[in-house]
Design an enzyme around this catalytic site. Structure first.
Site, PDB file in Angstrom:
ATOM      1  N   ASP A 269      -2.524   3.801 -12.992  1.00 28.00           N
ATOM      2  CA  ASP A 269      -2.697   3.149 -11.694  1.00 28.00           C
ATOM      3  C   ASP A 269      -3.730   2.029 -11.842  1.00 28.00           C
ATOM      4  O   ASP A 269      -4.848   2.271 -12.322  1.00 28.00           O
ATOM      5  CB  ASP A 269      -3.157   4.169 -10.650  1.00 28.00           C
ATOM      6  CG  ASP A 269      -3.106   3.596  -9.239  1.00 28.00           C
ATOM      7  OD1 ASP A 269      -2.068   3.738  -8.589  1.00 28.00           O
ATOM      8  OD2 ASP A 269      -4.127   3.020  -8.813  1.00 28.00           O
ATOM      9  N   ASN A 277      -5.002  -8.094  -4.268  1.00 28.45           N
ATOM     10  CA  ASN A 277      -4.064  -8.765  -3.368  1.00 28.45           C
ATOM     11  C   ASN A 277      -4.795  -9.440  -2.205  1.00 28.45           C
ATOM     12  O   ASN A 277      -4.459 -10.564  -1.818  1.00 28.45           O
ATOM     13  CB  ASN A 277      -3.044  -7.766  -2.826  1.00 28.45           C
ATOM     14  CG  ASN A 277      -1.907  -7.513  -3.786  1.00 28.45           C
ATOM     15  OD1 ASN A 277      -1.560  -8.379  -4.585  1.00 28.45           O
ATOM     16  ND2 ASN A 277      -1.319  -6.329  -3.720  1.00 28.45           N
ATOM     17  N   ASP A 286       1.108 -10.098  -8.203  1.00 23.31           N
ATOM     18  CA  ASP A 286       2.359  -9.978  -8.963  1.00 23.31           C
ATOM     19  C   ASP A 286       2.146 -10.354 -10.422  1.00 23.31           C
ATOM     20  O   ASP A 286       2.710  -9.719 -11.334  1.00 23.31           O
ATOM     21  CB  ASP A 286       3.438 -10.876  -8.357  1.00 23.31           C
ATOM     22  CG  ASP A 286       3.967 -10.346  -7.029  1.00 23.31           C
ATOM     23  OD1 ASP A 286       3.683  -9.168  -6.713  1.00 23.31           O
ATOM     24  OD2 ASP A 286       4.665 -11.099  -6.325  1.00 23.31           O
ATOM     25  N   GLU A 312       1.401  -0.378  -7.610  1.00 27.33           N
ATOM     26  CA  GLU A 312       0.614  -0.557  -8.831  1.00 27.33           C
ATOM     27  C   GLU A 312       0.633   0.692  -9.710  1.00 27.33           C
ATOM     28  O   GLU A 312      -0.202   0.864 -10.590  1.00 27.33           O
ATOM     29  CB  GLU A 312      -0.831  -0.916  -8.470  1.00 27.33           C
ATOM     30  CG  GLU A 312      -1.636   0.198  -7.820  1.00 27.33           C
ATOM     31  CD  GLU A 312      -1.500   0.239  -6.304  1.00 27.33           C
ATOM     32  OE1 GLU A 312      -2.437   0.721  -5.649  1.00 27.33           O
ATOM     33  OE2 GLU A 312      -0.457  -0.200  -5.779  1.00 27.33           O
TER      34      GLU A 312
END
Length: 408
Positions: A269, A277, A286, A312
């Site tokens: 993770d 973000n 991304d 993620e």
């Protein structure tokens, strides 16, 4: 190829002639034209399937050859003989090009010049009056083209194995029939025919080629469906952003697997990804996901498969591997990702990852069990400060080995 009528059949005291050979040729031409039209219609709905259109063009050239062959039998004009042989060689070469596009071998490009030379040679010798020699050269060239077609399919590695045997058999049978036709002309020294060849090999060739070309055209439709089905399945099992396999693929590959000793599943993770973000934007997020996927691909090998489970969250399944090697691989993944710097408008961005591992055991755990164990270990790594790897002692316990840092 003889164009005489077959023996009459008597019915109720009256004689009715069976269709002569010319009528059979024209019927074959009509059937081939319909098949070519069908392939064009399929291509219109799936423009990416270029091999379908190429096959349609090849079959149409062969259909035109059949008509020219029939006309040459009635009026052996030199120009008509030249056109007949050029269409024959060109048609089979375009069919070969279609096969080459499907299996992606690249052989057709290297054969363009030799085939063009053969067409030119047959045109010259036929125009000089040696049409028999022209037929022998054309038949020999087609034999070579068909042998290449059979060999290309038989040795292809990226083709559905169900297509290898039938295509190789069809191409091989046609190659033998054309080789026989060339052999008879050469053996009988029929350098000048002033018309179409007439011998037993031509009769065999006509039957074999009509059957094989019709079957090959039908197989092209099957190839299209197989490829479409394969691409749809691939898209269904692949994450479009990263190119890794997705959760559905994980379940498809390992849903019924029992994770015994020598197997492990790691969940990974990305740390503080929501903040990435929020601060840098989703485009940068991304890019980070793609960079991490690239790191996972770099460390993938036989028995080590990577997946993006969503957001993620990622997973790696490892088979036939010892625990120390599992830790080495995952530390390398974490270190490589931690060292990767993503340039952004706010400055360089460096990210880290937390990892939880669950090893299989002699009880042969299910996929669900090892996922739960790895997930619990992952959260233990996050609670310990992130950028760490933790290992579940058992799939359902709350005991974990001391999480170890991945990248300093």
């Amino acid at each position: 190829m003889p164009n005489n009528c077959c023996p009459d059949i008597r019915t109720s005291g009256r004689q009715r002639p069976v269709l002569d050979f010319g009528s059979l040729l024209l019927a074959t031409a009509l059937s081939g034209a319909c098949l070519s039209g069908t392939l064009v219609a399929i291509w219109v709905t799936a423009r990416q399937a270029r091999f379908v259109l190429t096959m349609a063009v090849g079959i149409l050239l062969l259909v035109t050859h059949v008509i020219a062959f029939w006309l040459y039998g009635r009026d052996p004009a030199p120009w008509l003989g030249q056109a007949t042989l050029a269409l024959l060689v060109g048609g089979f070469f375009v069919v070969f090009m279609s096969a080459d596009q499907y299996i992606e071998r690249g052989w057709a490009k290297r054969a363009v010049l030799p085939v063009t030379g053969v067409i030119g040679l047959t045109t010259v010798v036929t125009g000089a009056g040696f049409d028999g020699l022209g037929f022998a050269i054309a038949y020999s060239a087609i034999t070579a083209i068909l042998v290449m077609t059979a060999a290309a399919f038989w040795t292809a590695r990226n083709v559905d194995r169900r297509t290898l045997a039938p295509v190789s058999l069809l191409a091989g049978s046609s190659a033998v029939s054309f080789a026989l036709c060339a052999f008879v002309i050469i053996q009988q020294r029929q350098w000048v025919l002033a018309g179409v060849p007439r011998n037993w090999a031509e009769d065999v060739n006509t039957v074999v080629v009509v059957a094989c070309m019709t079957a090959l055209g039908a197989l092209t439709i099957s190839f299209h469906h197989l490829r479409t089905q394969s691409r749809l399945q691939e898209e269904t099992l692949t994450d479009p952003l990263t190119g890794l396999m997705n959760r559905r693929a994980l379940n498809a590959l390992y849903g019924s697997t029992r994770f015994g000793s020598g197997m492990a599943l790691a969940m990974l993770d990305l740390d503080h990804f929501k903040r990435t973000n929020d601060v840098f934007g989703h485009a940068v997020g991304d890019m980070v996901l793609q960079r991490f996927a690239d790191v996972m691909k770099k460390h993938s090998r036989s028995g080590v498969k990577g997946f993006r489970l969503g957001g993620e969250e990622f997973a790696i399944v490892m088979s036939d591997i010892l625990a120390p090697e599992v830790h080495d691989i995952l530390r390398s993944v974490g270190a490589d990702f931690g060292a990767d710097i993503v340039p952004t408008r706010l400055g360089p961005l460096r990210s880290t990852v937390s990892i939880g591992i669950c090893f299989g055991d002699d009880d042969a755990m299910t996929l669900e069990q090892v996922l739960l164990g790895a997930d619990a270990a992952l959260y233990a790594a996050k609670r310990a400060g992130r950028n760490r790897v933790a290992t579940a002692e058992t799939a359902d316990s709350e005991a974990f080995r001391e999480p170890q840092p991945l990248f300093a």
